[in-house]
Write a protein that holds these residues in place. Structure first.
Motif, PDB file in Angstrom:
ATOM      1  N   ILE A  92      52.331  34.497  43.032  1.00  0.00           N
ATOM      2  CA  ILE A  92      51.519  35.284  43.372  1.00  0.00           C
ATOM      3  C   ILE A  92      52.235  36.178  44.681  1.00  0.00           C
ATOM      4  N   ASP A  93      51.695  37.615  44.851  1.00  0.00           N
ATOM      5  CA  ASP A  93      51.867  38.349  45.882  1.00  0.00           C
ATOM      6  C   ASP A  93      50.887  38.548  46.900  1.00  0.00           C
ATOM      7  N   CYS A  94      50.969  39.556  47.789  1.00  0.00           N
ATOM      8  CA  CYS A  94      50.211  39.405  49.132  1.00  0.00           C
ATOM      9  C   CYS A  94      48.861  40.171  48.528  1.00  0.00           C
ATOM     10  N   SER A  95      48.876  41.116  47.791  1.00  0.00           N
ATOM     11  CA  SER A  95      47.814  41.773  47.098  1.00  0.00           C
ATOM     12  C   SER A  95      46.750  40.907  46.246  1.00  0.00           C
ATOM     13  N   GLY A  96      47.755  40.215  45.359  1.00  0.00           N
ATOM     14  CA  GLY A  96      47.433  39.281  44.467  1.00  0.00           C
ATOM     15  C   GLY A  96      46.621  38.168  45.235  1.00  0.00           C
ATOM     16  N   LEU A  97      46.999  37.528  46.180  1.00  0.00           N
ATOM     17  CA  LEU A  97      46.480  36.511  46.822  1.00  0.00           C
ATOM     18  C   LEU A  97      44.996  37.022  47.340  1.00  0.00           C
ATOM     19  N   VAL A  98      44.939  38.217  48.073  1.00  0.00           N
ATOM     20  CA  VAL A  98      43.616  38.473  48.462  1.00  0.00           C
ATOM     21  C   VAL A  98      42.839  39.027  47.380  1.00  0.00           C
ATOM     22  N   GLN A  99      43.249  39.528  46.329  1.00  0.00           N
ATOM     23  CA  GLN A  99      42.372  39.637  45.241  1.00  0.00           C
ATOM     24  C   GLN A  99      41.910  38.482  44.538  1.00  0.00           C
ATOM     25  N   VAL A 100      42.683  37.583  44.381  1.00  0.00           N
ATOM     26  CA  VAL A 100      42.305  36.373  43.657  1.00  0.00           C
ATOM     27  C   VAL A 100      41.064  35.575  44.645  1.00  0.00           C
ATOM     28  N   ALA A 101      41.256  35.513  45.922  1.00  0.00           N
ATOM     29  CA  ALA A 101      40.481  34.891  46.979  1.00  0.00           C
ATOM     30  C   ALA A 101      38.981  35.531  46.960  1.00  0.00           C
ATOM     31  N   LEU A 102      39.280  37.164  47.033  1.00  0.00           N
ATOM     32  CA  LEU A 102      38.034  37.742  46.999  1.00  0.00           C
ATOM     33  C   LEU A 102      37.258  37.771  45.794  1.00  0.00           C
ATOM     34  N   GLY A 103      37.888  37.540  44.658  1.00  0.00           N
ATOM     35  CA  GLY A 103      37.326  37.690  43.110  1.00  0.00           C
ATOM     36  C   GLY A 103      36.660  36.449  43.000  1.00  0.00           C
ATOM     37  N   ALA A 104      37.038  35.192  43.547  1.00  0.00           N
ATOM     38  CA  ALA A 104      36.359  34.000  43.232  1.00  0.00           C
ATOM     39  C   ALA A 104      34.815  34.045  44.073  1.00  0.00           C
ATOM     40  N   ALA A 105      34.920  34.943  44.982  1.00  0.00           N
ATOM     41  CA  ALA A 105      33.749  35.041  45.815  1.00  0.00           C
ATOM     42  C   ALA A 105      32.750  36.161  45.484  1.00  0.00           C
ATOM     43  N   GLY A 106      33.263  37.085  44.030  1.00  0.00           N
ATOM     44  CA  GLY A 106      32.357  37.991  43.520  1.00  0.00           C
ATOM     45  C   GLY A 106      32.679  39.113  43.881  1.00  0.00           C
ATOM     46  N   ILE A 107      33.967  39.519  44.610  1.00  0.00           N
ATOM     47  CA  ILE A 107      34.248  40.658  44.986  1.00  0.00           C
ATOM     48  C   ILE A 107      35.405  41.283  44.298  1.00  0.00           C
ATOM     49  N   VAL A 108      35.323  42.174  43.529  1.00  0.00           N
ATOM     50  CA  VAL A 108      36.376  42.680  42.690  1.00  0.00           C
ATOM     51  C   VAL A 108      37.057  43.929  43.534  1.00  0.00           C
ATOM     52  N   THR A 109      38.328  43.712  43.614  1.00  0.00           N
ATOM     53  CA  THR A 109      39.288  44.787  44.147  1.00  0.00           C
ATOM     54  C   THR A 109      40.356  44.919  43.314  1.00  0.00           C
ATOM     55  N   HIS A 110      41.197  45.851  43.720  1.00  0.00           N
ATOM     56  CA  HIS A 110      42.658  46.275  43.199  1.00  0.00           C
ATOM     57  C   HIS A 110      43.769  45.448  43.357  1.00  0.00           C
ATOM     58  N   HIS A 111      44.879  45.318  42.577  1.00  0.00           N
ATOM     59  CA  HIS A 111      45.963  44.555  43.035  1.00  0.00           C
ATOM     60  C   HIS A 111      47.032  45.535  43.722  1.00  0.00           C
ATOM     61  N   SER A 112      46.580  45.741  44.593  1.00  0.00           N
ATOM     62  CA  SER A 112      47.407  46.809  45.494  1.00  0.00           C
ATOM     63  C   SER A 112      46.861  46.911  46.962  1.00  0.00           C
ATOM     64  N   SER A 113      47.920  46.442  47.912  1.00  0.00           N
ATOM     65  CA  SER A 113      47.370  46.559  49.236  1.00  0.00           C
ATOM     66  C   SER A 113      47.136  47.849  49.771  1.00  0.00           C
ATOM     67  N   GLY A 114      47.540  48.814  49.472  1.00  0.00           N
ATOM     68  CA  GLY A 114      47.007  50.268  49.671  1.00  0.00           C
ATOM     69  C   GLY A 114      45.731  50.480  49.289  1.00  0.00           C
TER      70      GLY A 114
END
Length: 259
Positions: free
Chosen positions: A162-184
């Protein structure tokens, strides 16, 4: 749009599938798809498939050999960081493959001993699954902590890498927040909550705050500690926020998800 013009929707049948930036071997991976995720087929180049992940909208090329098929409605998803697939409903059966956290599966049969058979014939221990109807975790940090020591992989978003934005994406996704796979793109995404600061100054950091750096992102474990996937250790680790900010030459934003 007529039926003939309707886009083709397919589903990933491989345990995981890389998405590459171009239809060629040896080019960078930009993201990946998990078992059971569906995608819109945008184009073909020989045996290469240009796919738009219907989970997060990420577009990339699936290499030849990626197993795909007609979508089947999932009933469960993997709740542990990984879960093994077995050819029989017993722990003594040698695993044939492994699925990552949040992979989507369809249960066809339940055995009396707690094992379940998937629609592809493989068996998985039922306690490794959660119904798709319920959130895996409402707390993003709890999800992110499951990935401690996971290897860093550029473009990864799975329990295998996993990379940095992937970790944030997966963590938020499990809480129902969909976001991009890009830190920018995450930095500019209001779905991640209000921007508290554009330089990190004056913030009373809390558990769950999302902190951005030049080309990097992490999630606060507490008021002073960052949880992130980093090339500094090539893994998911916790570090003092001050150390990461100094190494990254500053903070470029802080968002606080609204859960």
């Amino acid at each position: 749009m007529t039926d003939a013009e309707a886009p083709m929707i397919l589903q990933i049948k491989s345990p995981q599938a890389v998405l590459l930036e171009r239809p060629a071997h040896g080019v960078p991976q930009t993201s990946e798809m998990l078992f059971g995720e569906s995608f819109t087929l945008l184009d073909r180049d020989g045996d290469w498939l240009k796919a738009e992940n219907r989970t997060d909208g990420h577009v990339g090329w699936l290499p030849p050999g990626t197993r795909t098929g007609t979508p089947v409605a999932p009933t469960h998803r993997v709740a542990g960081r990984t879960a093994n697939l077995h050819p029989a409903p017993t722990h003594k059966a040698v695993p044939t493959a492994a699925l990552s956290f949040a992979s989507l599966v369809t249960v066809a049969e339940q055995a009396d001993n707690g094992w379940v058979r998937l629609d592809n014939g493989s068996w998985i221990f039922g306690k490794r699954l959660e119904p798709v109807a319920s959130p895996l975790d409402r707390a993003p940090v709890d999800t992110a902590l499951r990935f401690l020591d996971t290897p860093y992989v550029w473009g990864g978003r799975s329990g295998f890498g996993i990379d940095c934005s992937g970790l944030v994406q997966v963590a938020l996704g499990a809480a129902g927040i969909v976001t991009h796979h890009s830190s920018g793109m995450q930095r500019n995404d209001d779905r991640l909550g209000p921007m508290l600061s554009t330089d990190g100054q004056g913030v009373d950091y809390r558990r769950g705050d999302i902190v951005f750096f030049p080309g990097h992102v992490g999630i606060m474990l507490d008021g002073a500690t960052l949880l992130h996937a980093t090339v500094f250790t090539m893994s998911v680790v916790t570090e003092p926020l001050a150390d990461v900010a100094a190494r990254a030459e500053g903070i470029t934003g802080v968002r606080r998800p609204l859960l």
